[in-house]
Design a protein around this motif. Structure first.
Motif, short mmCIF file in Angstrom:
data_model
loop_
_atom_site.label_atom_id
_atom_site.label_comp_id
_atom_site.label_asym_id
_atom_site.label_seq_id
_atom_site.Cartn_x
_atom_site.Cartn_y
_atom_site.Cartn_z
N ASN A 250 0.82 -1.21 0.00
CA ASN A 250 0.00 0.00 0.00
C ASN A 250 0.86 1.27 0.00
N LEU A 251 1.96 1.23 0.75
CA LEU A 251 2.88 2.38 0.73
C LEU A 251 3.51 2.53 -0.65
N GLY A 252 3.82 1.39 -1.29
CA GLY A 252 4.40 1.43 -2.64
C GLY A 252 3.41 2.00 -3.65
N ALA A 253 2.13 1.62 -3.50
CA ALA A 253 1.10 2.15 -4.41
C ALA A 253 1.01 3.67 -4.28
N LEU A 254 1.15 4.14 -3.06
CA LEU A 254 1.11 5.58 -2.80
C LEU A 254 2.31 6.26 -3.48
N LEU A 255 3.47 5.63 -3.33
CA LEU A 255 4.69 6.18 -3.93
C LEU A 255 4.56 6.24 -5.45
N ALA A 256 3.89 5.23 -6.02
CA ALA A 256 3.72 5.16 -7.48
C ALA A 256 2.64 6.11 -7.97
N GLY A 257 1.99 6.80 -7.03
CA GLY A 257 0.94 7.75 -7.43
C GLY A 257 -0.38 7.09 -7.71
N ARG A 258 -0.55 5.83 -7.24
CA ARG A 258 -1.81 5.11 -7.43
C ARG A 258 -2.30 4.60 -6.08
N PRO A 259 -2.67 5.55 -5.16
CA PRO A 259 -2.98 5.15 -3.78
C PRO A 259 -4.14 4.17 -3.69
N ARG A 260 -3.99 3.20 -2.80
CA ARG A 260 -5.09 2.25 -2.50
C ARG A 260 -5.54 2.53 -1.08
N MET A 261 -4.98 1.84 -0.11
CA MET A 261 -5.27 2.15 1.29
C MET A 261 -4.28 3.23 1.74
N VAL A 262 -4.78 4.39 2.06
CA VAL A 262 -3.91 5.50 2.45
C VAL A 262 -3.87 5.58 3.97
N PRO A 263 -2.68 5.69 4.58
CA PRO A 263 -2.60 5.81 6.04
C PRO A 263 -3.53 6.91 6.56
N CYS A 264 -4.18 6.61 7.69
CA CYS A 264 -5.33 7.42 8.13
C CYS A 264 -4.96 8.85 8.55
N THR A 265 -3.86 9.02 9.26
CA THR A 265 -3.53 10.38 9.71
C THR A 265 -3.20 11.30 8.52
N PRO A 266 -2.32 10.87 7.61
CA PRO A 266 -2.10 11.72 6.42
C PRO A 266 -3.38 11.96 5.62
N ALA A 267 -4.21 10.91 5.48
CA ALA A 267 -5.47 11.09 4.74
C ALA A 267 -6.35 12.13 5.44
N GLY A 268 -6.36 12.09 6.76
CA GLY A 268 -7.17 13.05 7.53
C GLY A 268 -6.66 14.48 7.37
N VAL A 269 -5.33 14.63 7.32
CA VAL A 269 -4.75 15.96 7.11
C VAL A 269 -5.17 16.50 5.73
N MET A 270 -5.07 15.64 4.72
CA MET A 270 -5.44 16.09 3.37
C MET A 270 -6.91 16.48 3.31
N ARG A 271 -7.76 15.74 3.99
CA ARG A 271 -9.19 16.05 3.97
C ARG A 271 -9.45 17.40 4.63
N LEU A 272 -8.74 17.66 5.73
CA LEU A 272 -8.88 18.96 6.40
C LEU A 272 -8.47 20.10 5.47
N LEU A 273 -7.35 19.92 4.78
CA LEU A 273 -6.86 20.96 3.87
C LEU A 273 -7.84 21.20 2.74
#
Ligand code: NAP
Length: 282
Positions: free
Chosen positions: A126-149
């Motif tokens: 899942n971390l690799g998918a994120l690195l490749a720019g094709r996110p699947r399961m995104v870690p919750c705290t970073p996802a929450g920060v992005m949603r707030l922004l």
């Protein structure tokens, strides 16, 4: 200048309403999202985090099974438990609460989780998918920060984002998510030189370290968006982030409080990931 507050508590409540609706829609298809939480040992902070997660599941109709294991639990026993949960069709998300006891290699346990059930997004695939720019399961705290922004309409493209802290669960994945949204990202850590000037050049400044008042008012560019991920227990028992809130909010354009900022969003994103995993399971 008084910064606008990024109210994670209220946004998380909105997310939970949407999750509840999704749970009802899944019920029509005969699916009840199920989360398994593994908690090993007696870490008091972990107990609080787990209790909050289980309570959030109950409120939204997500089933949650809590496995409490002794501090002496072996790595093999944890791995076996995860393998059994991987095969359980009623469980769609598996969460291993960190930190694990010393004798257990957390990496081994996390890598055992089936990537489709890895709702924390910590598995290498899942971390690799994120690195490749094709996110699947995104870690919750970073996802929450992005949603707030996103919710606050903070401009991301072309902005300079400075993230302090490079852990695999917060700093690194958040840097990738910001990069994906066309921010120019600087990722800082304990060996970074001249943190003060780096921070002051940020349009978006994220502190994810675990050190109270690391970010002073002087480190904030006027009008910047300040996201405080840190959770620190002070000697009087109260909670504080990594940012000197009073000083920073005089300078910043937006700021998250602690508590009530990133924390509730982390749990909301966990529920979203679990419901999404359940929806994809049949
Ligand atoms: P971590 O794994 O301990 O990582 C801390 C990071 O901070 C490391 O990259 C470290 O650098 C860096 N650092 C330490 N001292 C520094 C300094 N003086 N200047 C600049 N960087 C420094 O922590 P984590 O798991 O990412 O968590 C960070 C904080 O966020 C903690 O307070 C944690 O409780 C909190 N947290 C909150 C939530 C939430 O939902 N609100 C979720 C997760 C974590 P090196 O890599 O060089 O050691």
């Amino acid at each position: 200048m008084a910064a606008r507050l990024l109210d994670g508590k209220s946004l998380a409540a909105q997310v939970r309403v949407a999750v509840k609706r999704e749970v009802e829609a899944l019920a029509q298809r005969g699916i009840r999202p199920g989360l398994a939480v593994l908690l090993a040992g007696e870490n008091p902070a972990s107990r609080v985090y787990v209790r909050n997660k289980v309570r959030a599941c109950e409120e939204t109709g997500v089933r949650s099974d809590l496995y409490e294991l002794p501090a002496s639990v072996s790595e093999e026993a944890l791995v076996d438990r995860v393998l059994a949960l991987n095969d359980d069709p009623d469980i769609h998300g598996i969460l291993v609460q960190l930190p694990l006891p010393k004798q257990v290699d957390a990496h081994e346990v996390l890598e055992t989780i089936a990537p489709a059930k890895d709702i924390d997004g910590f598995h290498e695939s899942n971390l690799g998918a994120l690195l490749a720019g094709r996110p699947r399961m995104v870690p919750c705290t970073p996802a929450g920060v992005m949603r707030l922004l996103e919710h606050a309409g903070v401009p991301l493209a072309g902005s300079h984002a400075v993230v302090i802290g490079r852990s695999n669960i917060v700093g690194k994945p958040l840097a990738l998510l910001l990069l994906q949204r066309d921010a120019t990202v600087t990722l800082c850590h304990s060996k970074s030189r001249d943190l003060e000037n780096l921070a002051r050049s940020a349009d978006i400044l994220v502190a994810a370290v675990g050190r109270a008042k690391l970010v002073t008012g002087r480190m904030v560019k006027p009008g910047a968006c300040v996201i405080d991920v840190g959770v620190n227990r002070l000697s009087d028992g109260s909670l504080a982030g990594d940012v000197d809130f009073a000083a920073a909010s005089e300078v910043a354009g937006w700021i998250t409080p602690v508590p009530g900022g990133v924390g509730p969003m982390t749990i909301a994103m966990l529920l979203e990931n679990c419901v999404r995993a359940a929806g994809a399971s049949k």
